[in-house]
Design a protein around this motif. Structure first.
Motif, PDB file in Angstrom:
ATOM      1  N   TRP A 165      66.479   5.826  34.551  1.00  0.00           N
ATOM      2  CA  TRP A 165      66.973   6.438  35.801  1.00  0.00           C
ATOM      3  C   TRP A 165      68.137   7.357  35.480  1.00  0.00           C
ATOM      4  O   TRP A 165      68.987   7.049  34.639  1.00  0.00           O
ATOM      5  CB  TRP A 165      67.447   5.360  36.773  1.00  0.00           C
ATOM      6  N   ARG A 167      70.562  10.903  37.403  1.00  0.00           N
ATOM      7  CA  ARG A 167      70.827  11.679  38.609  1.00  0.00           C
ATOM      8  C   ARG A 167      69.859  12.855  38.746  1.00  0.00           C
ATOM      9  O   ARG A 167      69.392  13.171  39.832  1.00  0.00           O
ATOM     10  CB  ARG A 167      72.258  12.211  38.582  1.00  0.00           C
ATOM     11  N   GLY A 180      67.525  10.231  41.057  1.00  0.00           N
ATOM     12  CA  GLY A 180      68.013  10.319  42.424  1.00  0.00           C
ATOM     13  C   GLY A 180      68.323   8.964  43.038  1.00  0.00           C
ATOM     14  O   GLY A 180      67.801   7.927  42.628  1.00  0.00           O
ATOM     15  N   ASP A 181      69.195   8.988  44.038  1.00  0.00           N
ATOM     16  CA  ASP A 181      69.681   7.755  44.653  1.00  0.00           C
ATOM     17  C   ASP A 181      68.562   6.887  45.218  1.00  0.00           C
ATOM     18  O   ASP A 181      68.592   5.664  45.103  1.00  0.00           O
ATOM     19  CB  ASP A 181      70.676   8.090  45.765  1.00  0.00           C
ATOM     20  N   THR A 182      67.586   7.513  45.846  1.00  0.00           N
ATOM     21  CA  THR A 182      66.554   6.720  46.509  1.00  0.00           C
ATOM     22  C   THR A 182      65.643   5.999  45.527  1.00  0.00           C
ATOM     23  O   THR A 182      65.007   5.010  45.887  1.00  0.00           O
ATOM     24  CB  THR A 182      65.707   7.613  47.430  1.00  0.00           C
ATOM     25  N   ALA A 183      65.574   6.467  44.290  1.00  0.00           N
ATOM     26  CA  ALA A 183      64.681   5.851  43.303  1.00  0.00           C
ATOM     27  C   ALA A 183      65.282   4.616  42.649  1.00  0.00           C
ATOM     28  O   ALA A 183      64.548   3.798  42.073  1.00  0.00           O
ATOM     29  CB  ALA A 183      64.326   6.872  42.222  1.00  0.00           C
ATOM     30  N   PRO A 185      66.974   1.676  43.775  1.00  0.00           N
ATOM     31  CA  PRO A 185      66.645   0.311  44.214  1.00  0.00           C
ATOM     32  C   PRO A 185      65.223  -0.101  43.848  1.00  0.00           C
ATOM     33  O   PRO A 185      64.979  -1.264  43.472  1.00  0.00           O
ATOM     34  CB  PRO A 185      66.838   0.373  45.734  1.00  0.00           C
ATOM     35  N   ASP A 186      64.284   0.823  43.940  1.00  0.00           N
ATOM     36  CA  ASP A 186      62.900   0.495  43.584  1.00  0.00           C
ATOM     37  C   ASP A 186      62.789   0.153  42.105  1.00  0.00           C
ATOM     38  O   ASP A 186      62.088  -0.791  41.726  1.00  0.00           O
ATOM     39  CB  ASP A 186      61.983   1.664  43.941  1.00  0.00           C
ATOM     40  N   GLN A 203      80.476   9.128  42.145  1.00  0.00           N
ATOM     41  CA  GLN A 203      79.172   8.643  42.595  1.00  0.00           C
ATOM     42  C   GLN A 203      78.804   7.285  41.992  1.00  0.00           C
ATOM     43  O   GLN A 203      77.970   6.557  42.544  1.00  0.00           O
ATOM     44  CB  GLN A 203      78.074   9.660  42.240  1.00  0.00           C
ATOM     45  N   GLU A 211      74.725  -4.763  48.079  1.00  0.00           N
ATOM     46  CA  GLU A 211      73.406  -4.257  48.461  1.00  0.00           C
ATOM     47  C   GLU A 211      72.572  -3.884  47.249  1.00  0.00           C
ATOM     48  O   GLU A 211      71.384  -4.213  47.167  1.00  0.00           O
ATOM     49  CB  GLU A 211      73.571  -3.043  49.387  1.00  0.00           C
TER      50      GLU A 211
END
Length: 311
Positions: A165, A167, A180-183, A185-186, A203, A211
């Motif tokens: 992972w 940025r 990216g941020d959304t990737a 947690p998955d 960041q 969380e």
């Protein structure tokens, strides 16, 4: 023009050792230590582990701060450092290899049940226990720069399924890369081991809060060899107590040295190493000497930091 070496450490390479190596690489260089500094106005470059508040005020002609390592967050955030002073970091092979080995060591330590067998031996108990099966285990590497990429490829070579992972988009052979941020947690939910080698930036500070830790695969292991401010340590202890993850190995902590009263020391599911994963500089002192020469000649520096971005 002169180069000042000041590590401020007593348990690593001495200032004198570094000076001797640089002079071996570049005979004739004017390299000094705090004991041989002479006129502070001669110093145009300083090589440090950490920049203290007095360095910029005591060195009126300072032009370059060379970090003897990778992380530069405390240098660029120093309120006394003038805007015109440049900052460079090191990107040597030796510590990248060392940090990758550190990740491998503690992943295999858990996967091969080393602590379990040590406890069994103390009780003279013969207790076979199935180790993890490498092809069925997924390791996530957070941060795919020089060190992270080296770590990901080493883990892939051993046989792990590796995800990375970052940025921004990256590509590594044999590694599933997301960004990216959304990737994030998955990815965390899929990984048995998560290796963090992220820089300290606005960041990333506190990125692993309650969380984010809750998004990790139950029973997984978090290993941090990047920066201690990545993890909310109170949230980490709570997540471990709840079983949101199974174990943590920390080479870096929010305060270093880690205070004796920190509950991390005694937690049964935490292992602490004292910021030793990337111990050796290897050939990197050659880059320090090279940057001194480039600064003198007005040439582009090696591994110069964008002070606005933080890396």
């Amino acid at each position: 023009m002169a180069l000042l070496i000041e590590t401020g450490l007593s348990d690593w390479m001495s200032d004198g050792d570094i000076v001797r190596e640089i002079k071996r690489l570049r005979p004739g260089m004017d390299v000094r230590t705090p004991d041989t500094i002479g006129d502070p106005s001669d110093i145009t470059m300083i090589a440090v582990v950490g920049l203290n508040d007095t360095h910029p005020t005591q060195l009126p002609n300072l032009k370059l701060v060379q970090k003897l390592g990778a992380g530069v967050e405390t240098i660029i955030s120093n309120p006394n450092l003038p805007d015109h002073v440049r900052v460079a970091r090191l990107k040597p092979d030796a510590p990248a290899q060392g940090i990758a080995e550190w990740f491998v060591t503690y992943i295999l330590h858990r996967q091969r049940n080393v602590s379990f067998y040590e406890a069994a031996q103390r009780k003279a108990e013969w207790l076979p226990k199935a180790p993890g099966y490498t092809p069925e285990k997924t390791v996530g590497v957070l941060g795919l720069g020089h060190i992270g990429a080296r770590s990901a490829l080493m883990l892939r070579a051993i046989g792990f399924n590796v995800m990375g992972w970052s940025r921004s988009p990256k590509q590594l052979d044999g590694v599933t890369c997301v960004h990216g941020d959304t990737a994030l947690p998955d990815l965390l939910g899929q990984c048995d081991h998560v290796c963090a080698i992220l820089p300290s930036t606005p960041q990333t500070i506190g990125l692993f809060d309650a969380e984010m830790l809750a998004a990790m695969k139950p029973g997984s292991q978090l290993l941090n060899a990047g920066r201690g401010d990545l993890i909310d340590e109170t949230a980490l202890i709570s997540a471990l107590d709840k079983g949101a993850l199974g174990h943590a190995v920390l080479d870096v902590t929010s305060t270093e040295p880690l205070p004796p009263q920190s509950p991390l020391w005694a937690h049964p599911n935490v292992m602490i190493t004292p910021h030793v994963s990337g111990w050796h500089l290897g050939e990197a002192l050659g880059d320090v000497a090279e940057n001194y020469q480039r600064l003198t000649d007005g040439q582009p520096l090696l591994h110069e930091v964008d002070r606005a971005r933080g890396y």
